[in-house]
Design a protein around this motif. Structure first.
Motif, PDB file in Angstrom:
ATOM      1  N   ILE A  13      19.512  -8.481 -34.958  1.00 10.30           N
ATOM      2  CA  ILE A  13      18.911  -7.355 -34.250  1.00 10.30           C
ATOM      3  C   ILE A  13      19.158  -7.540 -32.750  1.00 10.30           C
ATOM      4  N   GLU A  14      19.513  -6.465 -32.128  1.00 12.87           N
ATOM      5  CA  GLU A  14      19.781  -6.524 -30.687  1.00 12.87           C
ATOM      6  C   GLU A  14      18.529  -6.975 -29.949  1.00 12.87           C
ATOM      7  N   MET A  20      16.971  -9.666 -30.124  1.00 12.52           N
ATOM      8  CA  MET A  20      16.100 -10.612 -30.833  1.00 12.52           C
ATOM      9  C   MET A  20      16.671 -12.004 -30.677  1.00 12.52           C
ATOM     10  N   PHE A  74      10.440  -4.923 -38.083  1.00 10.67           N
ATOM     11  CA  PHE A  74       9.994  -4.115 -36.947  1.00 10.67           C
ATOM     12  C   PHE A  74       8.509  -3.813 -37.080  1.00 10.67           C
ATOM     13  N   VAL A 112       6.985  -2.669 -33.641  1.00 14.83           N
ATOM     14  CA  VAL A 112       7.682  -1.715 -32.771  1.00 14.83           C
ATOM     15  C   VAL A 112       8.175  -0.523 -33.571  1.00 14.83           C
ATOM     16  N   ASN A 113       8.486   0.543 -32.890  1.00 12.71           N
ATOM     17  CA  ASN A 113       9.079   1.696 -33.538  1.00 12.71           C
ATOM     18  C   ASN A 113      10.551   1.383 -33.786  1.00 12.71           C
ATOM     19  N   PRO A 114      10.978   1.356 -35.040  1.00 10.02           N
ATOM     20  CA  PRO A 114      12.360   0.969 -35.311  1.00 10.02           C
ATOM     21  C   PRO A 114      13.384   2.022 -34.885  1.00 10.02           C
ATOM     22  N   ARG A 154      16.375   1.454 -32.428  1.00 10.97           N
ATOM     23  CA  ARG A 154      16.776   0.047 -32.294  1.00 10.97           C
ATOM     24  C   ARG A 154      18.157  -0.141 -32.904  1.00 10.97           C
ATOM     25  N   ARG A 155      18.849  -1.200 -32.488  1.00  5.65           N
ATOM     26  CA  ARG A 155      20.194  -1.431 -33.001  1.00  5.65           C
ATOM     27  C   ARG A 155      20.295  -2.820 -33.631  1.00  5.65           C
ATOM     28  N   PHE A 156      21.095  -2.901 -34.675  1.00  6.12           N
ATOM     29  CA  PHE A 156      21.394  -4.217 -35.242  1.00  6.12           C
ATOM     30  C   PHE A 156      22.827  -4.199 -35.772  1.00  6.12           C
ATOM     31  N   THR A 192      22.660   2.170 -34.895  1.00  4.35           N
ATOM     32  CA  THR A 192      21.362   2.592 -34.400  1.00  4.35           C
ATOM     33  C   THR A 192      20.528   3.134 -35.557  1.00  4.35           C
TER      34      THR A 192
END
Lengths: 906, 110
Positions: A608-609, A611, A667, A670-672, A675-677, A690
C-alpha cells in the motif's frame, strides 16, 4: 480305504439312502426271526420266542441308528438332516425368517457396498510394475500455492527436477509430470470441422518405462521423444483410442493436430492403466512440447516456474523416511543454490512430504478417504446392530423353544448335536442373508458411486472375489457368533422346568435387553451424525453467499490459447460484452478471470502506498480480473464508491475495487477510496491502482471458507505482460432477465460471432456452480441419513421383536392381572413402561457416545457445532417417538388379551 | 462274560468276525453264535455292535454280503470274506499275537 470306494459308499449312503435303509431293516428283522426260530426249537412258544428274541437283540431302531452312525458320511447325513429340519423351522415361521434374512441382507449388503467403494477408491494399487516402490513428492499435489508461501513444496521447476534426478541416493529413478491437466483442442490432421476437446498430460520421456508399462499397440515414449528437436509424438489412453479411433490399429502413425501443432500417434497405453494423476488424461505428450501445447514461453527455462510433479521409485531396502530426509536436505540445497528465490527463513521452513504412491495420487482418494472410513465405521455399527438384532430374534425364539429343546434333551438328544442343530439354523439364515446381501451390495455399490461422484465416474466399484470373501466371512462369523450364544443357553436348560410349563416373568432377558439398548444407542449416534450433516447442508445452502446466484450464466473462454496477445484483449472483451448484451433476455454481460466458486484462484502479496514496508500484517490478497459492471452482473452491492466501468479502459488511470474484508483488514481507520496499492513488493508507483469502490463481501472460491481480502482490477486496463496484474479473462458472465439455462446456445453463438477461433466451453449457471459446491455436503448428508434410517429401522425391528415376544410370554400373567381387575389402560402402560425404560437407558448410553463420536466429524461441519443441542434434542425425540410406535402393536396386543383364553392357556 | 461294548475290544470284535468267516460265509446270527462258540461263551456279540461292525467292514472292503436262504428256508443276509479281508485277518492275528505276548510278559515280570 481307496478314495474311489469311499466315494461310492458316500454316494450310496447319501443318495440311495432309502434302499440301504430298507435293506438294513430287512437284515435286522431277519436276524430277529432267526433268533426267534432258534428259541422255538429250544422249546419256547412262538409268542414267547418272539418276545425273548426282541429283548435279546435290543431295540431294532437302536441297532439301525448304530449302523447309520458307523457308515461313511454319517456327519454329512446328519448335516443334511439338520438342514432339512432348519429349513422346516424357518418355513414354519416365515415372519421370523423374513425379518432375520432381510435384516442380515441389509447389514451385509451395506457393508459390502461400502467396502467395495473403499476398495475402489482407497485400497486398489496402480496397475504398474511393483507399485509398492513408488513415492510421490507430496501426497497432495495441488492447491493454491507451492513453495515459499506455505513451505510445503509439491510442484517444482525443471531445474529442481534435474537437481533431484542428478543428486539422488534413495531413488532408482525419478520421473516428472506436468501438474494438473492440459485442455487440448484436438483434430485429426487434414480433417475439417471443429476441434474436439481432450485432456492431455505432459510427462517426461521415461514415464512409461519408469512405470514398467507395455503398450497395448504401437510403442510408448522413450527419453528420445522428450527433446524439443524430436518429432512431436503422442500416446493415447486406451479408452480414448476406443472412443475416438474405434480401436483401429491404423491410428498408430496417424498425425493429429493438438492446439495447432502436429503430433504423430506412436502408441496406446495398456488398457488397465489410466494415469497416476487425479484425473484421467486422454492423450500423453512429452514434457518437451509444453510450449506448443500450452502456447507459452518454455517453462523448462524458467527456474521460477513450478510446473512439475515428481514421482520416484525407491531403491530396494530404502525406507520412505530415509528418502524423505535425503530429499529435504536436497531441497534446501536447491533453494540455496538458486539465490534469487527465497529468504533464509523461508528456506528453513521449506519441506517436501513424500507419500507412498502405490495407489497413485488421487484427488478423490484425498477428498473421500476419510469420509469413506467414517462411512465404513458407520456401516460396521449397522452390521453390529444387525447381528444384535438377529441374535435377539434367535434368542427370544430359542427361549420360546425351551420346551421343545428340553423334550429333545430328555429323550436322549446329545447336547452337542442340539447345539449343532441350532447353529445350523442360524447359519442357514446367514447364508440366505449373505446371498441376498450380495445382491443388495451390487446395486448399492453402484448407487453409492453415483451418489458420491456423479454418473460417468472413472471409479468402478465392482464385486470381486475379495468382496465375496469379505461378505462370506462376515456372514459366517455373524452366524456362528449369534448362533452360538442362544444355542449354548438353550442347551443348558434345566430339563424339568420348561416341560412343566412356564409362567415366569420378570427381567430374565438381561442379554436381550442389553442388545436392544445397544441398538438404540448406536442408532442415536448415527442419527445425530446424520442430523449434523443435514444441518450443515441446510446452513451452507441457506447462507447468503453475497451474490445473487439466480439468472446468471457462466461460460469459459481461453483467449490465451486462441492466440490473443494481451494488447488485443480489451477490444475482444468490449466486443464480447456488446454482442452478448445485444442478445434478447440478457441484462448485463461482463468478463472475469475465474469468477465465484471456481477451483482456480489467484493470489498475491501487495504494497500500500505510504505504508511502512515492515508491517505486522502479511499483506496478501486474492485477486480477480473483472470487466465493466462485474458487481452489477453478479448482484454484489457496492458499499462505497463505484463499480468498474467501461471508462476504465486502456490509458485511463489504473483502478480497482476491493471487498469489505480487505477494507476492514487493511484500511480499518481510513477511507479506502482514493488510496493506491500495487501488487508485489515493494510499492510500484507505475503499476499502482487506485481504489474506486468497496464491494460487499461475497463468497469467493468456497462456500465454507471465510471470505478472504480481495481486490478486483479492471480487465480492460490491460497492463503489459511483465506487470503483476497481467492475466487473461477466462470467464464470460451474463445476467439474464428470465431462465438462464436456455441461453447457452445463444451465448455460444454470440462468442463464435465475435471470435470464431474462441470456443465458449463449459457453460453453466451460477446456481449450478453453487450446487456443485454443495454436492459433497449433500453426499455426506444423504449417505449418513440413509445409514441412520437403516439403523433406526433395524433398532425398531429389534425393539418390536423383543416387546412382541415378551408380551406373548406374559399372556398368562396379563390374563391373571386382568382377572384381578387390571384395566386395559394399565396393561397398555405395563408394556409401554418397559419399552420406555429400554429407550431411556439407550438414550442415556447413546448421548455420551454421540458426544464422543461427533468430534470426529467436527471438521466436516459448517455453521453448527458438533454438540449442537438442537440436533441432539431433535434426534432424541424422534427416536423416542419411533420407539413408541414400535412397541405400540405389542402393547395393543397385550391390551386385547382375553383373560379367559389366557388362563386356559396352561 | 466280557461286555462286547468295551472300547478296548473294538479291534478285537473285527478280528473275531473275520475269524468266524474264515471258513465259510455266514449270516449275522450265525456269526454271533460262531464267536460264542470260538470263545467258549466269553464273547456274546449283540446286534447293536455286530451290525455296525459288519457294515463298517463291508464299506472297508473286507466283507461282501448277499441275500440267501438260511438252513431252514429263511431269507438272510450272508457275509463272506474278500481277499482284502483275509489279508486283514492275517495282519490282525499277527498283531494280536505280538500284543498278547507283550502284555503276558509284562504281567509276568514282577
Amino acid at each position: 480305504m481307496p478314495t474311489l470306494s469311499r466315494m461310492k459308499n458316500l454316494f450310496r449312503n447319501i443318495f440311495a439312502k432309502q434302499r440301504t435303509d430298507r435293506d438294513l431293516d430287512d437284515e435286522v428283522r431277519s436276524y430277529s426271526d432267526l433268533l426267534a426260530q432258534e428259541k422255538t426249537r429250544a422249546g419256547l412258544s412262538a409268542e414267547q420266542a418272539r418276545r425273548a428274541a426282541r429283548i435279546e437283540s435290543g431295540g431294532i431302531e437302536q441297532v439301525k441308528e448304530n449302523v447309520r452312525e458307523a457308515r461313511t458320511g454319517a456327519w454329512l447325513d446328519s448335516l443334511l438332516q439338520d438342514l432339512r429340519y432348519a429349513a422346516r423351522m424357518l418355513r414354519k415361521n416365515p415372519g421370523f425368517a423374513a425379518i432375520a434374512i432381510l435384516t442380515l441382507a441389509l447389514g451385509i449388503g451395506a457393508n459390502a457396498a461400502i467396502f467395495s467403494l473403499l476398495d475402489a477408491v482407497v485400497l486398489k494399487t496402480l496397475p504398474v510394475a511393483s507399485p509398492e516402490g513408488l513415492v510421490f513428492f507430496s501426497g497432495r499435489p495441488w492447491g493454491t500455492s507451492s513453495g515459499s508461501q506455505t513451505g510445503h513444496w509439491w510442484a517444482f521447476s525443471s531445474q529442481d527436477f534435474a537437481y533431484f534426478r542428478d543428486h539422488n541416493e534413495s531413488f532408482k529413478e525419478l520421473c516428472a509430470i506436468r501438474s494438473g491437466t492440459d485442455q487440448l483442442e484436438m483434430r485429426v490432421a487434414g480433417a475439417s470441422g471443429p476441434t474436439d476437446s481432450a485432456r492431455g498430460s505432459l510427462v517426461s520421456g521415461n514415464f512409461f518405462s519408469f512405470l514398467g508399462l507395455n503398450p497395448a499397440a504401437g510403442r510408448l515414449f522413450t527419453t528420445e521423444d522428450d527433446r524439443p528437436q524430436s518429432s512431436p509424438a503422442a500416446v493415447l489412453n486406451y479408452p480414448y483410442w476406443i472412443r475416438k479411433f474405434r480401436n483401429d490399429p491404423s491410428a498408430i502413425g496417424q498425425v493429429i493436430e493438438i492446439n495447432g501443432t502436429a503430433f504423430t500417434i506412436i502408441g496406446v497405453a495398456p488398457q488397465e492403466f489410466s494415469g497416476v494423476g487425479y484425473t484421467t488424461p486422454d492423450i500423453w505428450l512429452p514434457l518437451a512440447f509444453q510450449p506448443q501445447v500450452e502456447l507459452t514461453a518454455p517453462y523448462s527455462e524458467d527456474p521460477q516456474e513450478y510446473w512439475l510433479n515428481i514421482i520416484a521409485r525407491l531403491k530396494p531396502r530404502v525406507r520412505l523416511r530415509q528418502a524423505q530426509a535425503g530429499v529435504n536436505i536436497q531441497l534446501k540445497q536447491v533453494l540455496l543454490a538458486q539465490t534469487h528465490r527465497e529468504t533464509a527463513e523461508q528456506i528453513e521452513k521449506s519441506y517436501i512430504e513424500l507419500a507412498p504412491g502405490a495407489g497413485g495420487i488421487s484427488y478423490l482418494r484425498y477428498t473421500y478417504a476419510q469420509a469413506l472410513q467414517i462411512l465404513m465405521a458407520i456401516a460396521g455399527i449397522v452390521l453390529l446392530i444387525v447381528c444384535a438384532n438377529v441374535a435377539n430374534l434367535l434368542l427370544s425364539r430359542s427361549s420360546a423353544r425351551e420346551r421343545e429343546i428340553s423334550i429333545r434333551l430328555a429323550i436322549g438328544a446329545g447336547r452337542g448335536r442340539l447345539i449343532r442343530q441350532l447353529l445350523t439354523e442360524s447359519m442357514l439364515l446367514t447364508i440366505f442373508g449373505g446371498a441376498l446381501g450380495i445382491l443388495i451390495a451390487r446395486w448399492g455399490a453402484q448407487a453409492l458411486v453415483v451418489l458420491v461422484t456423479g454418473s460417468g465416474s472413472a471409479i468402478k466399484a465392482s464385486i470381486d472375489a475379495r468382496m465375496l470373501i469379505f461378505t462370506t466371512a462376515v456372514s459366517l462369523l455373524a452366524g456362528i457368533l449369534f448362533g452360538l450364544v442362544p444355542a449354548l443357553r438353550a442347551s443348558r436348560v434345566d430339563l424339568s422346568t420348561p416341560i412343566k410349563g412356564s409362567s415366569h416373568t420378570g427381567l430374565r432377558f438381561g442379554l436381550a435387553n442389553g442388545l436392544v439398548i445397544f441398538q438404540i444407542a448406536a442408532s442415536l449416534v448415527l442419527l445425530i451424525g446424520a442430523g449434523l450433516f443435514l444441518r450443515t447442508l441446510q446452513k451452507l445452502a441457506g447462507q447468503d453467499p453475497g451474490f445473487d446466484e439466480d439468472h446468471v450464466v457462466l461460460a469459459r473462454i481461453d483467449p490465451q490459447r486462441a492466440g490473443y496477445t494481451p494488447e488485443q484483449t480489451p477490444a475482444l472483451y468490449r466486443a464480447l460484452i456488446e454482442r452478448l448484451e445485444a442478445l434478447p433476455g440478457v441484462r448485463f454481460a461482463t468478463v472475469a478471470y475465474s469468477g465465484p466458486l471456481d477451483d482456480d484462484t489467484w493470489s498475491s502479496n501487495f504494497s500500500i502506498e505510504g505504508m511502512p514496508e515492515k508491517t505486522r500484517l502479511s499483506p496478501h490478497v486474492y485477486k480477480e480480473l473483472v470487466g465493466p459492471n462485474y458487481f452489477g452482473t453478479q448482484g454484489i452491492p457496492i458499499v462505497f464508491g463505484r463499480d468498474i466501468g467501461l471508462q476504465d479502459g486502456p490509458g485511463a488511470p489504473l483502478v480497482t475495487v476491493i471487498n469489505e474484508a480487505m477494507a476492514k483488514k487493511f484500511f480499518a481507520d481510513v477511507n479506502p477510496i482514493g488510496r493506491r496499492f500495487s501488487l508485489g513488493s515493494p510499492f510500484n508507483s507505475q503499476e499502482a491502482m487506485t481504489i474506486v469502490g468497496v464491494a460487499a463481501n461475497a463468497r469467493y472460491y468456497s462456500l465454507r471458507e471465510e471470505i478472504p481480502p480481495m481486490e478486483f482490477c479492471a480487465a480492460l486496463q490491460v497492463p503489459d505482460e511483465a506487470s503483476h496484474n497481467a492475466g487473461f479473462a477466462r470467464l464470460v458472465e451474463v445476467r439474464t432477465a428470465g431462465d438462464p439455462s436456455v441461453l447457452s446456445s445463444e451465448i455460444r453463438g454470440a462468442v463464435a460471432q465475435v471470435a470464431g477461433n474462441l470456443p465458449a466451453t463449459r457453460i453453466n449457471t451460477l446456481r449450478q456452480q453453487v450446487q456443485a459446491q454443495l454436492k459433497q455436503n449433500l453426499d455426506a448428508a444423504k449417505l449418513s441419513t440413509a445409514f441412520a434410517a437403516l439403523a433406526l429401522l433395524l433398532a425398531c425391528i429389534g425393539l418390536y421383536g423383543t416387546m412382541a415376544y415378551r408380551v406373548s410370554r406374559r399372556t398368562n400373567e396379563i390374563g391373571i392381572r386382568m382377572t384381578l381387575g387390571a384395566q386395559r389402560a394399565n396393561v397398555f402402560w405395563l408394556v409401554t413402561r418397559e419399552c420406555l425404560l429400554l429407550v431411556a437407558i439407550g438414550l442415556g448410553v447413546g448421548v455420551p457416545a454421540a458426544l464422543a463420536a461427533t468430534r470426529v466429524i467436527a471438521s466436516q461441519l459448517f455453521g453448527v457445532r458438533a454438540t449442537d443441542p438442537l440436533t441432539f434434542a431433535g434426534v432424541a425425540i424422534l427416536l423416542l417417538l419411533v420407539a413408541l410406535a414400535a412397541c405400540y402393536i405389542p402393547a395393543q396386543r397385550a391390551m386385547r388379551v382375553d383373560p379367559m383364553v389366557a388362563l386356559r392357556y396352561e | 462274560m466280557i461286555s462286547d461294548r468295551t472300547d478296548l475290544l473294538q479291534g478285537t470284535l473285527d478280528m473275531m468276525i473275520l475269524k468266524s468267516l474264515a471258513l465259510d460265509q455266514m449270516h449275522g446270527l450265525g456269526i454271533s453264535r460262531r464267536i460264542e462258540q470260538l470263545t467258549k461263551g466269553t464273547f456274546q456279540v449283540k446286534p447293536g455292535s455286530l451290525f455296525p461292525a459288519l457294515h463298517r467292514m463291508e464299506e472297508e472292503g473286507w466283507l461282501v454280503s448277499s441275500w440267501g436262504e438260511s438252513e431252514n428256508n429263511r431269507r438272510a443276509k450272508y457275509y463272506r470274506l474278500t481277499r482284502a479281508g483275509r489279508r486283514q485277518l492275517n495282519s490282525e492275528t499277527q498283531r494280536w499275537g505280538r500284543i498278547s505276548l507283550a502284555i503276558a510278559r509284562a504281567l509276568e515280570a514282577s
